[in-house]
Design a protein around this motif. Structure first.
Motif, mmCIF file in Angstrom:
data_model
loop_
_atom_site.group_PDB
_atom_site.id
_atom_site.type_symbol
_atom_site.label_atom_id
_atom_site.label_comp_id
_atom_site.label_asym_id
_atom_site.label_seq_id
_atom_site.Cartn_x
_atom_site.Cartn_y
_atom_site.Cartn_z
ATOM 1 N N HIS A 57 0.862 -1.094 -0.179
ATOM 2 C CA HIS A 57 0.050 -0.045 -0.057
ATOM 3 C C HIS A 57 1.000 1.341 -0.051
ATOM 4 C CE1 HIS A 57 -3.419 2.374 0.830
ATOM 5 N NE2 HIS A 57 -2.653 3.153 1.839
ATOM 6 N N SER A 58 1.896 1.175 0.756
ATOM 7 C CA SER A 58 2.608 2.331 0.913
ATOM 8 C C SER A 58 3.558 2.654 -0.336
ATOM 9 C CB SER A 58 3.737 2.061 1.843
ATOM 10 O OG SER A 58 4.790 3.423 1.935
ATOM 11 N N VAL A 59 3.982 1.417 -1.207
ATOM 12 C CA VAL A 59 4.707 1.738 -2.290
ATOM 13 C C VAL A 59 3.568 1.976 -3.540
ATOM 14 C CG1 VAL A 59 5.699 0.276 -4.405
ATOM 15 C CG2 VAL A 59 6.442 -0.136 -1.827
ATOM 16 N N GLU A 60 2.500 1.718 -3.355
ATOM 17 C CA GLU A 60 1.397 2.261 -4.231
ATOM 18 C C GLU A 60 1.048 3.636 -4.233
ATOM 19 O OE1 GLU A 60 -3.016 1.081 -3.759
ATOM 20 O OE2 GLU A 60 -2.062 -0.625 -4.548
ATOM 21 N N GLN A 120 1.076 1.005 -17.818
ATOM 22 C CA GLN A 120 1.037 0.097 -16.652
ATOM 23 C C GLN A 120 0.802 0.604 -15.126
ATOM 24 O OE1 GLN A 120 5.190 -1.211 -16.783
ATOM 25 N NE2 GLN A 120 4.525 -3.274 -18.040
ATOM 26 N N VAL A 121 1.306 2.014 -14.979
ATOM 27 C CA VAL A 121 0.787 2.701 -14.025
ATOM 28 C C VAL A 121 -0.592 2.928 -13.900
ATOM 29 C CG1 VAL A 121 1.201 4.908 -12.806
ATOM 30 C CG2 VAL A 121 3.320 3.547 -13.388
ATOM 31 N N ASN A 122 -1.265 3.496 -14.999
ATOM 32 C CA ASN A 122 -2.569 3.744 -15.046
ATOM 33 C C ASN A 122 -3.521 2.480 -14.831
ATOM 34 O OD1 ASN A 122 -2.338 6.288 -15.542
ATOM 35 N ND2 ASN A 122 -2.273 6.202 -17.657
ATOM 36 N N PHE A 179 -4.032 1.602 -11.192
ATOM 37 C CA PHE A 179 -5.187 2.475 -10.450
ATOM 38 C C PHE A 179 -6.517 2.320 -10.889
ATOM 39 C CE2 PHE A 179 -1.149 4.368 -9.249
ATOM 40 C CZ PHE A 179 -1.116 4.270 -7.940
ATOM 41 N N VAL A 180 -6.400 1.535 -12.208
ATOM 42 C CA VAL A 180 -7.857 1.381 -12.521
ATOM 43 C C VAL A 180 -8.327 0.058 -12.201
ATOM 44 C CG1 VAL A 180 -8.934 0.971 -14.975
ATOM 45 C CG2 VAL A 180 -7.464 2.740 -14.556
ATOM 46 N N LYS A 181 -7.687 -1.059 -12.427
ATOM 47 C CA LYS A 181 -8.098 -2.299 -11.897
ATOM 48 C C LYS A 181 -8.200 -2.693 -10.580
ATOM 49 C CE LYS A 181 -5.212 -4.774 -15.439
ATOM 50 N NZ LYS A 181 -4.175 -5.892 -15.754
ATOM 51 N N SER A 221 3.301 9.603 -10.115
ATOM 52 C CA SER A 221 2.915 9.557 -11.464
ATOM 53 C C SER A 221 2.013 11.109 -11.498
ATOM 54 C CB SER A 221 1.656 8.449 -11.631
ATOM 55 O OG SER A 221 0.842 8.644 -12.557
ATOM 56 N N ASP A 222 1.413 11.605 -10.381
ATOM 57 C CA ASP A 222 0.818 12.857 -10.199
ATOM 58 C C ASP A 222 1.604 13.957 -10.616
ATOM 59 O OD1 ASP A 222 -1.746 11.418 -9.847
ATOM 60 O OD2 ASP A 222 -1.638 12.155 -7.684
ATOM 61 N N VAL A 223 2.968 13.819 -9.959
ATOM 62 C CA VAL A 223 3.812 14.787 -10.227
ATOM 63 C C VAL A 223 4.293 14.901 -11.704
ATOM 64 C CG1 VAL A 223 6.491 15.580 -9.682
ATOM 65 C CG2 VAL A 223 4.564 14.974 -7.875
#
Length: 121
Positions: free
Chosen positions: A40-43, A67-69, A72-74, A50-52
């Motif tokens: 969870h912390s790494v996530e 892959q990053v997107n 957070f979608v799945k 990603s936001d930055v």
């Protein structure tokens, strides 16, 4: 950690190093030895990076960005799985309670009918 990543690291980091950092954190996320809290912390770190990158228009390789997107979608991440499990558990509990309530109601009706029948006889 967020402040460190968004202020300190960004002030001394060039774009390729930032991309390598995101790639490294993403690889850590897929390690089998992480416990749920660590995952969870790494996530969260991946989300901040990603936001930055998006807010500062840092070009991320297309495959890494997708892959990053997808992360957070799945419903694969721990938080979403926990939320889904909690909702399902709450729904099942509600069904059981309503079933017990209906059973008690039927029992009460039958008892009242039996008392009424005995009174009439």
């Amino acid at each position: 950690m967020e402040r460190y990543v968004t202020e300190t690291v960004m002030s001394i980091t060039r774009q390729p190093v930032f991309v390598q950092l995101l790639q490294g954190v993403f690889r850590v996320y897929h390690c089998n030895w992480l416990n749920p809290a660590q995952k969870h912390s790494v996530e969260g770190c991946i989300k901040v990076l990603s936001d930055v990158a998006k807010s500062r228009a840092i070009a991320i390789p297309v495959d890494l960005d997708s892959q990053v997107n997808n992360l957070f979608v799945k419903p694969n991440n721990v938080v979403q799985k926990t939320l889904l499990n909690w909702k399902q558990s709450a729904k099942n509990t509600s069904r059981r309670e309503s079933g017990l309530s209906a059973s008690k109601d039927y029992r009460n009706i039958i008892e009242k009918l039996q008392v009424g029948i005995k009174t009439c006889i």
